[in-house]
Write a protein that holds these residues in place. Structure first.
Motif, PDB file in Angstrom:
ATOM      1  N   VAL A 155       0.835  -1.198   0.052  1.00 46.60           N
ATOM      2  CA  VAL A 155       0.064   0.081   0.103  1.00 46.60           C
ATOM      3  C   VAL A 155       0.833   1.377  -0.084  1.00 46.60           C
ATOM      4  O   VAL A 155       1.821   1.286   0.847  1.00 46.60           O
ATOM      5  CB  VAL A 155      -0.859   0.056   1.135  1.00 46.60           C
ATOM      6  CG1 VAL A 155      -1.710   1.119   1.264  1.00 46.60           C
ATOM      7  CG2 VAL A 155      -1.795  -1.298   1.304  1.00 46.60           C
ATOM      8  N   ALA A 240      -2.720  -0.832  -3.598  1.00 40.87           N
ATOM      9  CA  ALA A 240      -3.858   0.041  -3.207  1.00 40.87           C
ATOM     10  C   ALA A 240      -3.189   1.562  -2.960  1.00 40.87           C
ATOM     11  O   ALA A 240      -1.768   1.291  -2.452  1.00 40.87           O
ATOM     12  CB  ALA A 240      -4.443  -0.196  -1.859  1.00 40.87           C
ATOM     13  N   VAL A 242      -3.567   5.357  -1.246  1.00 39.13           N
ATOM     14  CA  VAL A 242      -4.369   6.013  -0.400  1.00 39.13           C
ATOM     15  C   VAL A 242      -3.990   7.497  -0.146  1.00 39.13           C
ATOM     16  O   VAL A 242      -2.844   7.900   0.049  1.00 39.13           O
ATOM     17  CB  VAL A 242      -4.381   5.532   1.059  1.00 39.13           C
ATOM     18  CG1 VAL A 242      -5.341   6.324   2.008  1.00 39.13           C
ATOM     19  CG2 VAL A 242      -4.271   4.082   1.222  1.00 39.13           C
ATOM     20  N   HIS A 453     -13.428   4.862  -0.428  1.00 39.82           N
ATOM     21  CA  HIS A 453     -12.906   4.353  -1.836  1.00 39.82           C
ATOM     22  C   HIS A 453     -13.556   5.036  -2.987  1.00 39.82           C
ATOM     23  O   HIS A 453     -14.581   5.513  -3.014  1.00 39.82           O
ATOM     24  CB  HIS A 453     -13.551   2.815  -1.804  1.00 39.82           C
ATOM     25  CG  HIS A 453     -12.933   1.962  -2.770  1.00 39.82           C
ATOM     26  ND1 HIS A 453     -13.252   0.767  -2.987  1.00 39.82           N
ATOM     27  CD2 HIS A 453     -11.875   2.344  -3.723  1.00 39.82           C
ATOM     28  CE1 HIS A 453     -12.535   0.320  -4.080  1.00 39.82           C
ATOM     29  NE2 HIS A 453     -11.570   1.147  -4.415  1.00 39.82           N
ATOM     30  N   LYS A 458      -8.494   1.613  -7.529  1.00 36.31           N
ATOM     31  CA  LYS A 458      -7.580   1.076  -6.266  1.00 36.31           C
ATOM     32  C   LYS A 458      -7.095   2.214  -5.530  1.00 36.31           C
ATOM     33  O   LYS A 458      -6.199   2.233  -4.513  1.00 36.31           O
ATOM     34  CB  LYS A 458      -6.312  -0.030  -6.833  1.00 36.31           C
ATOM     35  CG  LYS A 458      -5.284   0.772  -7.554  1.00 36.31           C
ATOM     36  CD  LYS A 458      -3.985   0.068  -7.635  1.00 36.31           C
ATOM     37  CE  LYS A 458      -4.069  -1.162  -8.762  1.00 36.31           C
ATOM     38  NZ  LYS A 458      -2.703  -1.681  -8.824  1.00 36.31           N
ATOM     39  N   PHE A 460      -7.969   5.346  -2.672  1.00 33.51           N
ATOM     40  CA  PHE A 460      -8.764   5.608  -1.252  1.00 33.51           C
ATOM     41  C   PHE A 460      -8.411   7.234  -0.929  1.00 33.51           C
ATOM     42  O   PHE A 460      -7.210   7.653  -1.452  1.00 33.51           O
ATOM     43  CB  PHE A 460      -8.272   4.707  -0.320  1.00 33.51           C
ATOM     44  CG  PHE A 460      -9.050   3.351  -0.491  1.00 33.51           C
ATOM     45  CD1 PHE A 460     -10.262   2.670  -0.172  1.00 33.51           C
ATOM     46  CD2 PHE A 460      -8.160   2.444  -1.434  1.00 33.51           C
ATOM     47  CE1 PHE A 460     -10.719   1.418  -0.516  1.00 33.51           C
ATOM     48  CE2 PHE A 460      -8.641   1.015  -1.664  1.00 33.51           C
ATOM     49  CZ  PHE A 460      -9.864   0.766  -1.231  1.00 33.51           C
ATOM     50  N   VAL A 486      -9.518  -0.352   3.254  1.00 33.40           N
ATOM     51  CA  VAL A 486      -8.605  -0.722   2.250  1.00 33.40           C
ATOM     52  C   VAL A 486      -8.079  -2.228   2.403  1.00 33.40           C
ATOM     53  O   VAL A 486      -7.863  -3.064   1.550  1.00 33.40           O
ATOM     54  CB  VAL A 486      -7.117   0.074   2.482  1.00 33.40           C
ATOM     55  CG1 VAL A 486      -6.000  -0.510   1.710  1.00 33.40           C
ATOM     56  CG2 VAL A 486      -7.306   1.269   2.242  1.00 33.40           C
TER      57      VAL A 486
END
Ligand SMILES: Cc1cc2nc3c(=O)[nH]c(=O)nc-3n(C[C@H](O)[C@H](O)[C@H](O)COP(=O)(O)OP(=O)(O)OC[C@H]3O[C@@H](n4cnc5c(N)ncnc54)[C@H](O)[C@@H]3O)c2cc1C
Ligand code: SF4
Length: 496
Positions: A155, A240, A242, A453, A458, A460, A486
């Motif tokens: 991540v 992912a 963020v 999300h 993918k 956030f 996540v």
């Protein structure tokens, strides 16, 4: 409930304050802790209410009251009273990743909803929390967690303010590999460069960084995503991404522009430059700051700050430490009442006058409260070199929701430095554009309903970039909730 009669026997006692006359000589923190015995008596004041509003985070009258992290306040107050500090700390840490930040800067939404506060004085929840985390560090209750099972998922978190740190902490503890990308030279977001050192010493952030690194989080500072690193690389290299980039787009003033008008600055730039210079010095004293370059010095200057709130107050405290000749804070809203009105009953958020540390210091130094209410700046006057030398203020009133000038109330004030602390209008565009995420009417990133999300990606988003300029406690709460989503996205279920 440790002591049934605690709230009857003990009065509320706050942590001490170094007197204004002394504390303005340094940028060091100025609260002095109670001795442990007094702290236990303060915890004994907690009534362990059947319905603990303090940990509820209810939205009443459009404002939240009670802790957004749902900290288990009566439980750990009881444990503090009994002297079980390690257990108390573990209960606190269950819901709060960084009590050392909230224990210093949170406006204590919990205390506003405390039952003791209905007819008397609330429990010192905020100071009790700070006692627990500092005791935990001192006594070694907090140690780097060994993460035994790794998920193999990666991540990327962009931005290392409290929301990014909370996302990273949660997901790392869950076993995911987390890398945090931060454009500044230090992590912490507005905790580091925004909130001044006297409210939160920067060593506190560095202490947390060390712990998180020992637990496996990787920090990349000096990396501006969108400029130094492209979104394609992050989206290809991580499972992912963020976005926790804050909401730092400052609300401008119509009458001036920091880009062209000398002596006009955005408040966060003023505060950031001060902290950066301070950190290069040998200690936190004003004398040490003065030996550094690269900051905006208010010494001997007439400073005018537009906007109240935490930012305005921090500018007052900072200008006073530098030795400003005068400080005036201009606020558009009317002066709030000293006590709750009947229309604003407990446990609603109290809409009352808050005299913060900067205001207290101004009263000490200049003999009067620096705040001027129901006023705005109508125009600025510059000298031949284009530097600000005066502002023209005018009284304002709301007429059917529309702001109007009150004719004949214009006044000229001397001004060498004008600081704009008029709030923020959303996230900066370049990172959001880099990831092609849409913004809503508040200039913040749009996510799926009630969540974090960004639909069909993918990506956030959490913290101020998601909810708009807010509070540290909300940034942490958002980071925790986002991490849960996540985790579910990566694993198909979540145990966070
Ligand atoms: C002067 C001031 C005083 C405040 N005082 C208080 C207070 O006393 N109590 C309180 O509760 N709240 C306070 N607040 C509000 C609080 O600081 C914020 O709500 C909180 O920090 C938001 O956290 P965040 O993680 O969402 O964003 P931020 O803290 O803004 O962090 C965002 C981070 O993202 C980084 N970033 C942005 N774009 C990129 C990019 N493209 N690449 C890499 N990195 C990027 C930024 O450099 C920054 O480090 C204050 C705010 C200000 C401005
Ligand atoms: S985080 Fe803030 S609201 Fe929550 S318990 Fe601590 S001081 Fe109170």
């Amino acid at each position: 409930m440790g002591k049934e009669t605690g709230f009857l026997e003990y009065r509320r006692v706050n942590n001490g304050d170094v007197p204004a006359s002394e504390r303005i000589k340094t940028f060091a923190e100025f609260h002095t802790p109670l001795i442990a015995e007094d702290r236990r008596n303060q915890a004994a004041r907690c009534m362990n209410c059947g319905v603990p509003f303090c940990q509820s985070a209810m939205n009443l009258g459009g404002m939240v009251t009670g802790c957004p992290l749902h900290n288990l306040i009566p439980e750990w107050n009881d444990e503090i009273y009994r002297g079980h500090d390690e257990h108390a700390f573990n209960r606190l840490h269950k819901t709060s990743n960084f009590p050392e930040f909230t224990g210093r800067v949170c406006p204590a939404l919990c205390e506003k909803a405390c039952m003791c506060g209905q007819n008397g004085e609330a429990v010192t929840v905020h100071d009790n929390e700070l006692f627990l985390i500092e005791t935990a560090f001192e006594k070694g209750y907090i140690k780097p967690l060994k993460i035994n099972v790794r998920s193999g998922k990666k991540v990327a978190v962009i931005g290392s303010g409290p929301s990014g740190l909370a996302v990273a902490d949660e997901l790392n503890h869950r076993g995911h590999h987390v890398e945090v990308f931060e454009r500044e030279d230090e992590i912490g977001g507005l905790l580091m460069y925004g909130i001044p050192n006297m409210k939160l010493d920067k060593s506190v952030i560095k202490r947390r960084r060390k712990l998180m690194e020992e637990e496996g989080v990787v920090f990349h500072t000096g990396v501006d995503v969108g400029r130094d690193k492209k979104s394609e690389e992050l989206l290809a290299g991580f499972d992912a991404v963020v976005l926790c980039c804050g909401a730092k787009k400052a609300r401008p003033l119509a009458v001036c522009d920091p880009a062209t008008d000398k002596g006009v600055y955005y408040a966060v730039d003023f505060l950031t430059k001060t902290t950066k210079a301070l950190l290069t010095g040998k200690d936190r004293s004003v004398a040490s700051l003065k030996k550094q370059g690269g900051y905006i010095d208010a010494e001997g200057k007439h400073v005018i700050i537009v906007g109240g709130g935490d930012t305005g107050n921090d500018c007052i405290g900072t200008s006073i430490r530098m030795g400003a000749k005068s400080v005036t804070a201009i606020e558009m809203m009317p002066k709030p009442p000293v006590e709750r009105l009947a229309s604003n009953p407990w446990p609603e958020w109290p809409k009352v006058l808050k005299t913060d540390y900067g205001h207290e210091e101004a009263i000490h130094v200049y003999g009067e409260d620096p705040r001027v209410y129901e006023t705005t700046i109508k125009s600025i006057v510059k000298d031949k070199k284009g530097a600000i030398k005066q502002v023209e203020t005018v009284k304002v009133k709301f007429n059917g929701g529309k702001l109007e000038y009150v004719p004949g109330t214009e006044q000229k004030l001397k001004c060498d430095i004008l600081l704009i602390a008029a709030g923020f209008v959303g996230c900066e565009d370049y990172t959001a554009d880099e990831f092609a995420v849409k913004r809503g009417p508040r200039g913040t990133v749009l996510t799926a309903d009630d969540g974090y999300h960004v639909t069909n990606t993918k990506i956030f988003c959490a913290g101020d970039m998601h909810r708009g300029q807010s509070l540290v406690v909300w940034a942490i709460a958002e980071g925790r909730a986002c991490a849960k989503e996540v985790d579910e996205y990566l694993m198909g279920y979540t145990n966070l």
